[in-house]
Design an enzyme around this catalytic site. Structure first.
Site, mmCIF file in Angstrom:
data_model
loop_
_atom_site.group_PDB
_atom_site.id
_atom_site.type_symbol
_atom_site.label_atom_id
_atom_site.label_comp_id
_atom_site.label_asym_id
_atom_site.label_seq_id
_atom_site.Cartn_x
_atom_site.Cartn_y
_atom_site.Cartn_z
ATOM 1 N N LYS A 115 25.806 -12.218 -25.063
ATOM 2 C CA LYS A 115 26.278 -11.419 -26.214
ATOM 3 C C LYS A 115 26.088 -9.909 -25.998
ATOM 4 O O LYS A 115 26.878 -9.115 -26.493
ATOM 5 C CB LYS A 115 25.583 -11.869 -27.499
ATOM 6 C CG LYS A 115 26.034 -13.246 -27.956
ATOM 7 C CD LYS A 115 25.401 -13.650 -29.264
ATOM 8 C CE LYS A 115 25.733 -15.086 -29.608
ATOM 9 N NZ LYS A 115 25.156 -15.529 -30.874
ATOM 10 N N GLY B 216 11.812 -12.974 -36.428
ATOM 11 C CA GLY B 216 12.450 -12.691 -35.140
ATOM 12 C C GLY B 216 13.058 -11.301 -35.121
ATOM 13 O O GLY B 216 13.424 -10.753 -36.171
HETATM 14 P P1 NDP Z 1 16.340 -13.868 -28.359
HETATM 15 O O1 NDP Z 1 15.796 -14.390 -27.075
HETATM 16 O O2 NDP Z 1 17.166 -12.616 -28.342
HETATM 17 O O3 NDP Z 1 15.112 -13.563 -29.383
HETATM 18 C C1 NDP Z 1 14.122 -14.503 -29.563
HETATM 19 C C2 NDP Z 1 13.210 -14.083 -30.725
HETATM 20 O O4 NDP Z 1 12.343 -15.179 -31.001
HETATM 21 C C3 NDP Z 1 12.322 -12.879 -30.446
HETATM 22 O O5 NDP Z 1 12.162 -12.128 -31.618
HETATM 23 C C4 NDP Z 1 10.994 -13.540 -30.036
HETATM 24 O O6 NDP Z 1 9.861 -12.736 -30.288
HETATM 25 C C5 NDP Z 1 10.975 -14.734 -30.958
HETATM 26 N N1 NDP Z 1 10.172 -15.869 -30.472
HETATM 27 C C6 NDP Z 1 10.417 -16.647 -29.394
HETATM 28 N N2 NDP Z 1 9.478 -17.625 -29.299
HETATM 29 C C7 NDP Z 1 8.644 -17.460 -30.358
HETATM 30 C C8 NDP Z 1 7.477 -18.161 -30.807
HETATM 31 N N3 NDP Z 1 7.004 -19.234 -30.156
HETATM 32 N N4 NDP Z 1 6.870 -17.727 -31.937
HETATM 33 C C9 NDP Z 1 7.345 -16.641 -32.597
HETATM 34 N N5 NDP Z 1 8.434 -15.940 -32.217
HETATM 35 C C10 NDP Z 1 9.078 -16.338 -31.107
HETATM 36 O O7 NDP Z 1 17.136 -15.095 -29.014
HETATM 37 P P2 NDP Z 1 18.334 -15.036 -30.073
HETATM 38 O O8 NDP Z 1 17.944 -14.019 -31.097
HETATM 39 O O9 NDP Z 1 19.635 -14.862 -29.371
HETATM 40 O O10 NDP Z 1 18.379 -16.509 -30.694
HETATM 41 C C11 NDP Z 1 17.409 -16.982 -31.621
HETATM 42 C C12 NDP Z 1 17.836 -18.322 -32.203
HETATM 43 O O11 NDP Z 1 18.965 -18.212 -33.059
HETATM 44 C C13 NDP Z 1 18.212 -19.383 -31.163
HETATM 45 O O12 NDP Z 1 17.572 -20.583 -31.546
HETATM 46 C C14 NDP Z 1 19.722 -19.505 -31.290
HETATM 47 O O13 NDP Z 1 20.166 -20.784 -30.902
HETATM 48 C C15 NDP Z 1 19.900 -19.263 -32.786
HETATM 49 N N6 NDP Z 1 21.271 -18.822 -33.172
HETATM 50 C C16 NDP Z 1 22.038 -19.657 -33.987
HETATM 51 C C17 NDP Z 1 23.321 -19.299 -34.390
HETATM 52 C C18 NDP Z 1 24.124 -20.221 -35.259
HETATM 53 O O14 NDP Z 1 25.346 -20.026 -35.383
HETATM 54 N N7 NDP Z 1 23.518 -21.210 -35.913
HETATM 55 C C19 NDP Z 1 23.924 -18.014 -33.949
HETATM 56 C C20 NDP Z 1 23.020 -17.188 -33.134
HETATM 57 C C21 NDP Z 1 21.760 -17.615 -32.761
HETATM 58 P P3 NDP Z 1 9.342 -11.601 -29.248
HETATM 59 O O15 NDP Z 1 10.055 -10.341 -29.621
HETATM 60 O O16 NDP Z 1 7.897 -11.561 -29.468
HETATM 61 O O17 NDP Z 1 9.718 -12.094 -27.855
#
Ligand code: NDP
Length: 270
Positions: free
Chosen positions: A66, A127
């Site tokens: 993206k 997030g």
């Molecule tokens: P990114 O990798 O860009 O961001 C991940 C985020 O999750 C970061 O803020 C990270 O924190 C946090 N994170 C990861 N693991 C943990 C944990 N164990 N505990 C707490 N925080 C955590 O991912 P995306 O933003 O692209 O995607 C996030 C989710 O959204 C995915 O599951 C994706 O499938 C879903 N999604 C669903 C859509 C839909 O249409 N239903 C559309 C778009 C996304 P940190 O900054 O500390 O690393």
């Protein structure tokens, strides 16, 4: 002539987008094809070039491309600029138009499908990654009181700075949530993919609260926690997936498909 579209991602085999767009096309009488294409991790730009040479009209973009799609677009919608990420590309002569329909998809699912109105409600977005950036502007647009919590606090700080001119966003560390309660909590972290639950305190759901996980499929640890800790409404992100696809279909075809029958078909398959 049939107009060609696709979804580009890596991995992509699990994608429901071809099925969703085929149902939209049938329903609206639009003559399109839509396939899933696996792009190599270092081959997004060359995959897009191949599609454009092959007379495709546009594509959906999913994980992890993206941000690259955002860079590649020669023209951006306002919401894609705000999100700094693109999930929908439209090819028009020499122009690559980039849009982001994730936020609008989320708001449609929450406010229309779930009939949960966000105006003046306290919303906690968990997030600060790509999915969070995509939904901030539409969330602020609902008139909700928005807070963001993130594991890495600096990433939440950066997000709040980026959106400073768009509205007030309160930011938290998980350890600071102790005495807070929210009407709506949205999980935009990728923690569910790893079967993990961010450390939420027990009293976090206000009476009548909605718990929304952007992930879909089996019940996530967050939704299980929400059921056990007082959330009144619990939803996965399947409706958001269909709604963002409908918005992309509208960007490409100028026709808005009905989402309810498509969501119903996908729910039966779960
Ligand atoms: P990114 O990798 O860009 O961001 C991940 C985020 O999750 C970061 O803020 C990270 O924190 C946090 N994170 C990861 N693991 C943990 C944990 N164990 N505990 C707490 N925080 C955590 O991912 P995306 O933003 O692209 O995607 C996030 C989710 O959204 C995915 O599951 C994706 O499938 C879903 N999604 C669903 C859509 C839909 O249409 N239903 C559309 C778009 C996304 P940190 O900054 O500390 O690393």
């Amino acid at each position: 002539m049939t107009d060609k579209y696709a979804v580009i991602g890596n991995p992509i085999a699990h994608s429901k987008s071809p099925q969703i767009h085929q149902m939209f096309a049938l329903q609206t009488g639009q003559d399109i094809s839509y396939e899933a294409i696996l792009a190599p991790l270092d081959g997004f730009a060359s995959t897009i070039a191949r599609l454009r040479n092959g007379a495709y009209k546009g594509c959906s973009v999913t994980v992890p491309f993206k941000f690259e799609a955002f860079q590649l677009a020669t023209q951006l919608s306002k919401r894609a600029q705000a999100a700094q990420a693109v999930n929908t590309l439209k090819f028009d002569g020499g122009t690559i138009f980039g849009d982001n329909t994730d936020g609008s998809g989320l708001i449609s699912d929450i406010q229309q499908n779930l009939n949960f109105h966000l105006k003046a409600r306290r919303t906690l977005l968990m997030g600060a990654g790509g999915a969070a950036y995509g939904v901030i502007l539409p969330l602020l647009g609902t008139g909700s009181k928005l807070s963001v919590v993130n594991r890495t606090f600096e990433n939440a700080q950066r997000l709040a700075e980026v959106f400073l001119s768009q509205g007030n966003i309160e930011i938290f560390r998980y350890s600071e949530l102790g005495k807070q309660a929210f009407d709506c909590i949205i999980n935009a972290t990728s923690s569910s993919i790893a079967g993990e639950l961010p450390p939420l305190p027990h009293g976090i759901f206000a009476p009548g609260a909605l718990a929304y996980d952007m992930m879909y499929g089996s019940e996530t640890p967050f939704l299980k926690f929400a059921r056990e800790h007082g959330a009144a409404v619990v939803s996965d992100g399947l409706g958001m997936l269909v709604e963002q696809a409908a918005e992309a279909f509208f960007v490409w075809r100028g026709v808005r498909p009905e989402t309810a029958p498509v969501i119903a078909v996908l729910r039966k398959q779960q």
